[in-house]
Design an enzyme around this catalytic site. Sequence first.
Site, mmCIF file in Angstrom:
data_model
loop_
_atom_site.group_PDB
_atom_site.id
_atom_site.type_symbol
_atom_site.label_atom_id
_atom_site.label_comp_id
_atom_site.label_asym_id
_atom_site.label_seq_id
_atom_site.Cartn_x
_atom_site.Cartn_y
_atom_site.Cartn_z
ATOM 1 N N TYR A 168 0.859 -1.180 0.000
ATOM 2 C CA TYR A 168 0.000 0.000 0.000
ATOM 3 C C TYR A 168 0.897 1.233 0.000
ATOM 4 C CZ TYR A 168 -4.494 2.241 1.079
ATOM 5 O OH TYR A 168 -5.647 2.973 1.032
ATOM 6 N N ASN A 198 -15.849 2.587 -0.205
ATOM 7 C CA ASN A 198 -16.489 2.235 -1.473
ATOM 8 C C ASN A 198 -17.247 3.388 -2.131
ATOM 9 O OD1 ASN A 198 -15.441 -0.353 -1.407
ATOM 10 N ND2 ASN A 198 -17.185 -1.181 -0.323
ATOM 11 N N ASN A 253 -21.082 -5.661 -10.267
ATOM 12 C CA ASN A 253 -21.805 -6.073 -9.055
ATOM 13 C C ASN A 253 -20.905 -6.099 -7.823
ATOM 14 O OD1 ASN A 253 -20.461 -8.321 -10.027
ATOM 15 N ND2 ASN A 253 -22.047 -9.763 -9.453
ATOM 16 N N SER A 254 -19.750 -5.443 -7.902
ATOM 17 C CA SER A 254 -18.940 -5.247 -6.694
ATOM 18 C C SER A 254 -19.563 -4.111 -5.891
ATOM 19 C CB SER A 254 -17.504 -4.878 -7.075
ATOM 20 O OG SER A 254 -17.465 -3.575 -7.638
ATOM 21 N N VAL A 300 -18.157 -1.280 -4.983
ATOM 22 C CA VAL A 300 -17.822 -0.017 -5.644
ATOM 23 C C VAL A 300 -18.653 0.131 -6.917
ATOM 24 C CG1 VAL A 300 -16.011 1.276 -6.841
ATOM 25 C CG2 VAL A 300 -15.495 0.128 -4.697
#
Length: 182
Positions: free
Chosen positions: A52, A126, A153-154, A156
């Site tokens: 990250y 999100n 369909n996530s 986000v």
Amino acid sequence: MRKLQIEAIGRPADVVSLVEFDSLTPGPGQVVVEMAAATINASDFLYITGQYFLTPPRHSDVGAEGVGRITAVGPEVDDALLGARVVLLPSYRHGTWATHLIASVADVVLAPEGADVLQLAMVGINPMTALRLLRDYGNPDAEDRWIGQTAGNSAVGEYLVKLAKHFGHRTLSVVRRETGAE
């Protein structure tokens, strides 16, 4: 009280440990939050594995977003916040994968009592990701704008569709399963 903590950078199953700790005492401008729900995001795994944009120090707490109730307030914090349901602004300052945590009062947002706790837990990352995608790519002011995405369909993706509709844009979403098309 318990929390998950990173012992080293590496594969999450190998480097995350369950740690017990004593009660927390908030300092000036801080609150103690008893967590009700916290999310597990891909960014959390990137954080744990050192991929990250922030590298976690050894023994750092993990978890960026969640929802809970304020159980204690520090000096200079309004006592009226005691018992309030709050959403934690997403960051790695508090470590939301815990039963309790200390957060700056500036890092909590009052949340409605009637809202679903699981939806509140993920309200930070999100929806904001979807909003940034709509605002930072292409021309957000274009008339008759179409948005295409491959993860329809996530979480986000679903927020992106709802926000796009709100702004008057049309969407085309690719999903992996026919059942996800609805």
